[in-house]
Design a protein around this motif. Structure first.
Motif, PDB file in Angstrom:
ATOM      1  N   LEU A  57       3.335   2.620  -5.865  1.00  0.00           N
ATOM      2  CA  LEU A  57       2.912   1.919  -4.657  1.00  0.00           C
ATOM      3  C   LEU A  57       3.953   2.058  -3.545  1.00  0.00           C
ATOM      4  O   LEU A  57       3.601   2.246  -2.375  1.00  0.00           O
ATOM      5  CB  LEU A  57       2.657   0.441  -4.972  1.00  0.00           C
ATOM      6  N   ALA A  58       5.224   1.983  -3.900  1.00  0.00           N
ATOM      7  CA  ALA A  58       6.274   2.142  -2.891  1.00  0.00           C
ATOM      8  C   ALA A  58       6.204   3.535  -2.256  1.00  0.00           C
ATOM      9  O   ALA A  58       6.328   3.680  -1.037  1.00  0.00           O
ATOM     10  CB  ALA A  58       7.644   1.905  -3.520  1.00  0.00           C
ATOM     11  N   ARG A  59       6.021   4.556  -3.079  1.00  0.00           N
ATOM     12  CA  ARG A  59       5.918   5.919  -2.541  1.00  0.00           C
ATOM     13  C   ARG A  59       4.723   6.046  -1.606  1.00  0.00           C
ATOM     14  O   ARG A  59       4.816   6.633  -0.524  1.00  0.00           O
ATOM     15  CB  ARG A  59       5.790   6.943  -3.673  1.00  0.00           C
ATOM     16  N   TRP A  60       3.588   5.503  -2.017  1.00  0.00           N
ATOM     17  CA  TRP A  60       2.371   5.631  -1.213  1.00  0.00           C
ATOM     18  C   TRP A  60       2.516   4.909   0.119  1.00  0.00           C
ATOM     19  O   TRP A  60       2.124   5.449   1.160  1.00  0.00           O
ATOM     20  CB  TRP A  60       1.182   5.071  -1.991  1.00  0.00           C
ATOM     21  N   LEU A  61       3.050   3.699   0.093  1.00  0.00           N
ATOM     22  CA  LEU A  61       3.184   2.933   1.337  1.00  0.00           C
ATOM     23  C   LEU A  61       4.181   3.595   2.281  1.00  0.00           C
ATOM     24  O   LEU A  61       3.982   3.622   3.497  1.00  0.00           O
ATOM     25  CB  LEU A  61       3.593   1.496   1.028  1.00  0.00           C
ATOM     26  N   ASN A  62       5.258   4.120   1.729  1.00  0.00           N
ATOM     27  CA  ASN A  62       6.217   4.832   2.574  1.00  0.00           C
ATOM     28  C   ASN A  62       5.573   6.064   3.202  1.00  0.00           C
ATOM     29  O   ASN A  62       5.814   6.370   4.376  1.00  0.00           O
ATOM     30  CB  ASN A  62       7.449   5.239   1.759  1.00  0.00           C
ATOM     31  N   LEU A 114      -9.535  -9.393  -4.288  1.00  0.00           N
ATOM     32  CA  LEU A 114      -9.795  -8.330  -5.259  1.00  0.00           C
ATOM     33  C   LEU A 114      -9.293  -7.007  -4.687  1.00  0.00           C
ATOM     34  O   LEU A 114      -9.842  -6.500  -3.711  1.00  0.00           O
ATOM     35  CB  LEU A 114     -11.293  -8.239  -5.566  1.00  0.00           C
ATOM     36  N   VAL A 115      -8.254  -6.453  -5.296  1.00  0.00           N
ATOM     37  CA  VAL A 115      -7.691  -5.168  -4.868  1.00  0.00           C
ATOM     38  C   VAL A 115      -7.409  -4.344  -6.128  1.00  0.00           C
ATOM     39  O   VAL A 115      -6.356  -4.506  -6.758  1.00  0.00           O
ATOM     40  CB  VAL A 115      -6.400  -5.344  -4.048  1.00  0.00           C
ATOM     41  N   PRO A 116      -8.322  -3.458  -6.543  1.00  0.00           N
ATOM     42  CA  PRO A 116      -8.093  -2.631  -7.736  1.00  0.00           C
ATOM     43  C   PRO A 116      -6.865  -1.736  -7.572  1.00  0.00           C
ATOM     44  O   PRO A 116      -6.601  -1.212  -6.483  1.00  0.00           O
ATOM     45  CB  PRO A 116      -9.376  -1.794  -7.836  1.00  0.00           C
ATOM     46  N   LEU A 117      -6.118  -1.572  -8.653  1.00  0.00           N
ATOM     47  CA  LEU A 117      -4.986  -0.659  -8.652  1.00  0.00           C
ATOM     48  C   LEU A 117      -5.516   0.776  -8.617  1.00  0.00           C
ATOM     49  O   LEU A 117      -6.503   1.095  -9.273  1.00  0.00           O
ATOM     50  CB  LEU A 117      -4.124  -0.865  -9.891  1.00  0.00           C
ATOM     51  N   GLY A 118      -4.848   1.631  -7.880  1.00  0.00           N
ATOM     52  CA  GLY A 118      -5.330   2.994  -7.708  1.00  0.00           C
ATOM     53  C   GLY A 118      -4.438   4.036  -8.345  1.00  0.00           C
ATOM     54  O   GLY A 118      -3.337   3.747  -8.833  1.00  0.00           O
ATOM     55  N   ILE A 119      -4.915   5.271  -8.349  1.00  0.00           N
ATOM     56  CA  ILE A 119      -4.146   6.411  -8.842  1.00  0.00           C
ATOM     57  C   ILE A 119      -4.316   7.559  -7.855  1.00  0.00           C
ATOM     58  O   ILE A 119      -5.226   7.562  -7.028  1.00  0.00           O
ATOM     59  CB  ILE A 119      -4.618   6.869 -10.242  1.00  0.00           C
ATOM     60  N   GLU A 120      -3.416   8.536  -7.949  1.00  0.00           N
ATOM     61  CA  GLU A 120      -3.553   9.747  -7.161  1.00  0.00           C
ATOM     62  C   GLU A 120      -4.555  10.663  -7.867  1.00  0.00           C
ATOM     63  O   GLU A 120      -4.298  11.162  -8.963  1.00  0.00           O
ATOM     64  CB  GLU A 120      -2.205  10.437  -7.001  1.00  0.00           C
ATOM     65  N   GLN A 144      -6.594   1.613  -2.467  1.00  0.00           N
ATOM     66  CA  GLN A 144      -5.718   0.474  -2.739  1.00  0.00           C
ATOM     67  C   GLN A 144      -4.799   0.200  -1.555  1.00  0.00           C
ATOM     68  O   GLN A 144      -4.654  -0.947  -1.112  1.00  0.00           O
ATOM     69  CB  GLN A 144      -4.873   0.729  -3.989  1.00  0.00           C
ATOM     70  N   CYS A 145      -4.166   1.251  -1.017  1.00  0.00           N
ATOM     71  CA  CYS A 145      -3.234   1.057   0.099  1.00  0.00           C
ATOM     72  C   CYS A 145      -3.953   0.521   1.337  1.00  0.00           C
ATOM     73  O   CYS A 145      -3.429  -0.364   2.030  1.00  0.00           O
ATOM     74  CB  CYS A 145      -2.537   2.376   0.422  1.00  0.00           C
ATOM     75  N   ALA A 146      -5.142   1.045   1.613  1.00  0.00           N
ATOM     76  CA  ALA A 146      -5.897   0.579   2.781  1.00  0.00           C
ATOM     77  C   ALA A 146      -6.265  -0.896   2.625  1.00  0.00           C
ATOM     78  O   ALA A 146      -6.232  -1.666   3.604  1.00  0.00           O
ATOM     79  CB  ALA A 146      -7.149   1.429   2.972  1.00  0.00           C
ATOM     80  N   ALA A 147      -6.618  -1.311   1.404  1.00  0.00           N
ATOM     81  CA  ALA A 147      -6.959  -2.713   1.171  1.00  0.00           C
ATOM     82  C   ALA A 147      -5.738  -3.611   1.386  1.00  0.00           C
ATOM     83  O   ALA A 147      -5.855  -4.715   1.950  1.00  0.00           O
ATOM     84  CB  ALA A 147      -7.509  -2.890  -0.241  1.00  0.00           C
ATOM     85  N   ILE A 148      -4.572  -3.167   0.943  1.00  0.00           N
ATOM     86  CA  ILE A 148      -3.355  -3.956   1.148  1.00  0.00           C
ATOM     87  C   ILE A 148      -3.027  -4.045   2.636  1.00  0.00           C
ATOM     88  O   ILE A 148      -2.672  -5.118   3.152  1.00  0.00           O
ATOM     89  CB  ILE A 148      -2.181  -3.339   0.361  1.00  0.00           C
ATOM     90  N   GLU A 149      -3.164  -2.929   3.336  1.00  0.00           N
ATOM     91  CA  GLU A 149      -2.893  -2.934   4.778  1.00  0.00           C
ATOM     92  C   GLU A 149      -3.852  -3.858   5.522  1.00  0.00           C
ATOM     93  O   GLU A 149      -3.441  -4.611   6.419  1.00  0.00           O
ATOM     94  CB  GLU A 149      -3.000  -1.510   5.317  1.00  0.00           C
ATOM     95  N   GLU A 150      -5.115  -3.816   5.139  1.00  0.00           N
ATOM     96  CA  GLU A 150      -6.101  -4.696   5.783  1.00  0.00           C
ATOM     97  C   GLU A 150      -5.766  -6.160   5.522  1.00  0.00           C
ATOM     98  O   GLU A 150      -5.881  -7.014   6.417  1.00  0.00           O
ATOM     99  CB  GLU A 150      -7.500  -4.355   5.274  1.00  0.00           C
TER     100      GLU A 150
END
Length: 378
Positions: free
Chosen positions: A11-16, A148-154, A363-369
């Motif tokens: 998650l840290a890598r994706w958000l960065n 509700l924010v499902p964990l994601g994968i690449e 997942q990242c878009a949901a966290i940002e929203e």
């Protein structure tokens, strides 16, 4: 390095990569600390000290966050909730505090201390509907703060997996045999022994089936489970038909080598390997326990779960079997070996389901929203 730590690193890598400044907080010289360095992710390392220094650690975090302009703290382990709450209070509420749920809540947490801690949270992120409902039932987290924010994968590496023949050649596996496998830690809770027992019975009936076990034993726990599995394979006369491959960095190749992926865990809160298998186009047999049925039916308003007891219940993306039941697992494997079209149907359904719900971008878009919807800390 367990599943939670790996999720934190990802998650840290994706958000960065999406333009945020994300820093990992970890115990000094821990696997997470070194993993963050390997990823090129900034890390705030807390010296390993007595648990009674939580107040000092909270002061350290609040000061460092203030100095670096960090305004949001995302917790990933229940044990860190008190530290996060104290850091928020120490910062005079200059931190937004979020909790990502990775585990089930075993017992009610509605005592005065937990109520105070949970009400300091700005948001609670549950990856599955049943976990969100469990949080609402067993904790004092305000319902409007549960999301509700499902964990994601690449997904891209899994979609580009090699051919089966190339994958088996890379892992030194038989080219023509039917291969079922488990990818994950060698741990009693993961239940690899039940796959070995099921395969032994199928081989006794004349079926050419092998087992692939990818993963290493849980570090820091002297279970001896890897040795037990090797001895079990020997006692079942499977030594030449069970292939231990330890840790494999190229996970897509491991999935590509399989005819069927088996999640044999006695209980799995959120099976990332199940999502990976579906995305890789590998049909799935999974235990009907924990969050797995919920994960397989995410997005379906009224899922037809099939029989939830007995053998081989079916959802659109997988076959479900009771946990710890080698007989049911044997019957499920036999279905894949004898029912024409079953594997292809589940392969197509599973991949479609993974693409729809479990992308890391989603997942990242949901966290940002969610962050955009929360008021800025003051």
């Amino acid at each position: 390095m367990g599943g939670i730590e790996l999720n934190v690193r990802r998650l840290a890598r994706w958000l960065n990569a999406r333009g945020h400044h994300c820093v990992i907080v970890a115990a000094q010289d821990s696997p997470l600390h070194h993993g963050a360095a390997a990823d090129g992710t900034d890390c705030l390392a807390i010296p390993a000290r007595s648990r009674y220094t939580v107040f000092g650690d909270a002061r350290l975090l609040a000061r460092r966050f203030h100095d670096t302009g960090i305004d949001t703290l995302i917790l990933n382990a229940n044990r860190d909730l008190l530290l996060g709450v104290l850091a928020k209070r120490r910062s005079r509420n200059a931190l937004r505090l979020l909790q990502i749920q990775h585990m089930q809540i075993g017992r009610p947490k509605r005592d005065a201390i937990h109520r105070w801690q949970h009400r300091q949270l700005d948001a609670w992120l549950a990856p599955l509907p049943t976990l969100a409902a469990q949080t609402q039932r067993l904790t004092a987290v305000p319902p409007d703060r549960i999301h509700l924010v499902p964990l994601g994968i690449e997904l891209a590496p899994l979609l580009a997996a090699p051919t089966r023949s190339a994958a088996r050649a890379a892992l030194h596996l038989p080219s023509e045999a039917f291969i079922a496998g488990v990818i994950g830690r060698l741990d009693r809770g993961k239940g690899q022994e039940y796959l070995l027992r099921a395969v032994a019975r199928l081989r006794a009936d004349g079926h050419d089936i092998h087992v692939l076990l990818v993963g290493e034993e849980t570090r820091g726990e002297r279970q001896g489970y890897a040795r037990e599995l090797a001895l079990l394979a020997e006692s079942l006369r499977l030594t030449n038909h069970v292939h231990f491959r330890g840790f494999v960095a190229d996970v897509p190749t491991a999935y590509a080598a399989l005819d069927v992926f088996t999640l044999t865990s006695l209980s799995e809160t959120y099976g990332m390997v199940t999502i990976e298998a579906m995305a890789a186009g590998c049909p799935v047999i999974a235990t009907d326990s924990g969050g797995t049925p919920d994960l397989l039916t995410l997005g379906q308003e009224a899922p037809a779960m099939g029989p939830r007891t007995g053998s081989n219940g079916t959802v659109g993306q997988a076959l479900l079997v009771p946990p710890g039941d080698a007989d049911a697992l044997e019957r499920a494997l036999l279905r894949f070996m004898t029912e024409r079209g079953l594997a292809e149907t589940l392969r197509e359904n599973g991949r479609r389901h993974a693409l729809r719900h479990f992308s890391h971008d989603t997942q990242c878009a949901a966290i940002e929203e969610l962050l955009d919807s929360l008021p800025r800390a003051h």
